[in-house]
Design a protein around this motif. Structure first.
Motif, mmCIF file in Angstrom:
data_model
loop_
_atom_site.group_PDB
_atom_site.id
_atom_site.type_symbol
_atom_site.label_atom_id
_atom_site.label_comp_id
_atom_site.label_asym_id
_atom_site.label_seq_id
_atom_site.Cartn_x
_atom_site.Cartn_y
_atom_site.Cartn_z
ATOM 1 N N HIS A 61 0.293 35.057 0.861
ATOM 2 C CA HIS A 61 -0.945 34.317 0.661
ATOM 3 C C HIS A 61 -0.774 32.808 0.869
ATOM 4 C CE1 HIS A 61 -2.623 38.053 -0.711
ATOM 5 N NE2 HIS A 61 -1.708 38.166 -1.654
ATOM 6 N N ALA A 62 0.320 32.226 0.389
ATOM 7 C CA ALA A 62 0.543 30.796 0.632
ATOM 8 C C ALA A 62 1.013 30.558 2.050
ATOM 9 C CB ALA A 62 1.550 30.240 -0.374
ATOM 10 N N GLY A 63 1.808 31.524 2.598
ATOM 11 C CA GLY A 63 2.209 31.429 3.991
ATOM 12 C C GLY A 63 3.587 30.827 4.181
ATOM 13 N N VAL A 64 4.046 30.918 5.424
ATOM 14 C CA VAL A 64 5.359 30.377 5.800
ATOM 15 C C VAL A 64 5.355 28.857 5.636
ATOM 16 C CG1 VAL A 64 7.000 30.109 7.689
ATOM 17 C CG2 VAL A 64 5.766 32.269 7.397
ATOM 18 N N GLY A 65 6.416 28.335 5.060
ATOM 19 C CA GLY A 65 6.524 26.904 4.837
ATOM 20 C C GLY A 65 6.058 26.459 3.473
#
Length: 407
Positions: free
Chosen positions: A320-324
């Motif tokens: 949900h927050a994503g890569v990085g």
């Protein structure tokens, strides 16, 4: 909460409206007594038409047929268009809107078109018949189209309500299935824990048999290990009974990738947390991990729960927050509990292929934490990220001593 009153199996508001419509037609019929032609007979036909219109919602096709017969009688007698003929338009509108099949509405429209021609032919005055036919035709056509539009909207609303009901049932069924599947997984893992404890007890008991005469001190130490392991296994078995469900198929692991699920019947331990964090770092999370307090040895089942909570929290952050995204992971140890806290900043970029998780998100974490009488809090942060905090009570030293004394 408002309770809608029902009269004759129908909402009171609908019944009142239909009575008002029929009353309007009946009032128009009563005015026919003062007309030059028809008189009482004309009024009687109008009153029957008004009475028939009371059932226009529940029997629209039959009502339309009855009104058409009364209108035909009026034409045969030669009374011409009258005030209560508004009932013909009401019946036409009702059959188009409420009939089970639109075919009935089309048939009613054809009959109404024929009635328009007959009524135009009986119009008094010097105006040509086609002018009356055009006027009546436009009015009748407008009523038919309005009924069709309302019917379409009504069926659309009904379909949306049915779809919403179906989706709600599907969500409830999926939630129940997720809970059942997760509890089955927990039960299987706890079973592995208990099986491991039994194996340890058997090995130690066999050692006691061979050393009890030659080395009593070693035998006493082995007996202590057997007793401690048995108490721990008994506690795990008690929890197992509470979550046991029918066996389900092992979840297939997705091949490839840095975050593949563990093979079936494998029990991760807290010593593997660094490897787990490294896999998520390779996947793109910027993880800062800290631990406070003094870590203590946990029962295998509780240790597995801590591991799974960390794994699921990081998996959710990656999804949900994503890569990085930056994730702050903390393990706070105290004398009576261990707290797992994971907070992400929500500022990553979406992943193309989300990592497989160890459970079913928050449902799975709540089930795992609940097995050990813990608590779970999850929700968004002010900065746009997400926070997960699980508090798990540790086995009390006093409880352990009491169990030893009882043994």
């Amino acid at each position: 909460m408002t309770v809608e009153r029902i009269v004759f199996g129908r909402p009171l508001r609908s019944v009142a409206f239909d009575v008002a419509v029929s009353g309007l037609v009946a009032f128009s019929a009563v005015l026919g007594i003062f007309a030059e032609h028809g008189g009482v007979a004309e009024t009687a036909v109008g009153l029957v038409m008004a009475l028939v219109l009371l059932f226009r919602r529940i029997h629209p096709s039959a009502v339309a047929a009855g009104v058409a017969v009364l209108a035909l009688l009026q034409v045969v007698v030669g009374w011409g268009p009258l005030a209560y003929d508004i009932g013909v338009l009401i019946a036409l509108y009702s059959v188009v809107k409420y009939a089970d099949r639109l075919r009935d509405g089309v048939l009613a429209g054809i009959v109404a078109a024929i009635g328009v021609l007959l009524a135009a032919a009986q119009m008094p005055g010097p105006a040509p018949w086609w002018a009356g036919a055009l006027y009546y035709g436009l009015v009748t056509g407008a009523v038919w189209l309005v009924g069709l539009n309302v019917r379409t909207r009504r069926l659309y609303v009904v379909s949306l309500e049915e779809r919403a009901t179906t989706l709600e049932r599907e969500r409830e069924a999926e939630a129940r299935a997720a809970v059942a599947e997760e509890r089955t997984r927990i039960a299987r893992e706890l079973h592995d824990v208990v099986a491991h404890s039994m194996a340890v007890m058997i090995v130690q008991a066999d050692g006691i048999r061979f050393t009890i005469d030659r080395d009593p001190a070693t035998a006493r130490e082995a007996a202590k290990v057997v007793a401690d392991t048995g108490r721990q296994a008994l506690e795990e078995m008690r929890r197992l009974v509470g979550v046991l469900r029918e066996p389900s198929r092992p979840e297939p692991a997705e091949p490839g990738g840095a975050l593949d699920a563990e093979p079936a019947h494998r029990r991760p331990a807290l010593v593997e947390l660094p490897d787990l964090l490294d896999r998520f770092r390779v996947a793109g999370l910027r993880i800062t991990d800290t631990a406070t307090g003094t870590a203590v040895a946990l029962p295998p089942g509780l240790e597995l729960t801590v591991y799974r909570v960390v794994q699921e929290s990081l998996t959710n952050a990656l999804k949900h927050a994503g890569v990085g995204a930056a994730v702050e992971l903390r393990l706070d140890w105290s004398a009576d509990s261990v707290v797992v806290r994971a907070v992400d900043d929500g500022r990553g970029r979406p992943v193309v292929r989300p990592a497989p998780s160890g459970g079913h998100g928050l449902v799975g974490m709540r089930e795992r934490v609940g097995v050990y009488d813990g608590s779970l809090a999850a929700g968004p942060t002010l900065g746009g990220g997400w926070r997960v905090e699980a508090r798990l009570p540790l086995p009390s030293a006093s409880g352990t001593e009491e169990g030893k004394a009882a043994a």
